[in-house]
Write a protein that holds these residues in place. Structure first.
Motif: not given
Length: 132
Positions: A105-106, A111-113, A45-47, A119-120
């Motif tokens: 591109s998204a 990537q950091g998010r 969903s982030i992407v 991890d979380a």
């Protein structure tokens, strides 16, 4: 499932090792598969939220969605309403249609998010199942 995932190009490559082993260990220890599906959907969903597809009719944007796999995050675009999604993303040189890799591109821009959310999310699943 491979325990090694690598993506990127040139000097900008990201390698994740051991994710498959981690997922199998969580499953063996009793972690809920639905929790993993929810996590992978959230990562996809982030992407989806960051994707900016080309706008001709607006139909393509409405077809971008995240899957619910328990071992990987998948983002899909296209379908019956937008059969041209692949051409829009990858291009079609023979027809002089340039590529617009809006999903790639998204992914790269977030990537950091995504890694932070992974991890979380894994930490939450471990805690929920008393595995920490």
């Amino acid at each position: 499932m491979s325990d090694r995932i690598e993506f990127g190009s040139g000097d900008n490559k990201v390698r994740i090792e051991g994710l498959g082993k981690t997922v199998r260990a969580l499953q063996k220890a009793g972690a809920d598969a639905e929790d993993m599906r929810d996590l992978m959907h959230a990562l996809g969903s982030i992407v989806v939220d960051a994707a900016s597809p080309p706008v001709v009719s607006g139909k393509l944007a409405g077809t971008i969605r995240a899957g619910r796999g328990k071992t990987k995050a998948v983002v899909r675009a296209g379908g019956a309403k937008a059969k041209y999604a692949g051409v829009a993303h990858y291009g079609w040189p023979a027809k002089n249609k340039p590529a617009n890799p809006f999903l790639t591109s998204a992914l790269q821009a977030n990537q950091g998010r995504i890694f932070s959310a992974l991890d979380a999310g894994l930490a939450d699943i471990l805690k929920k199942n008393d595995l920490t």
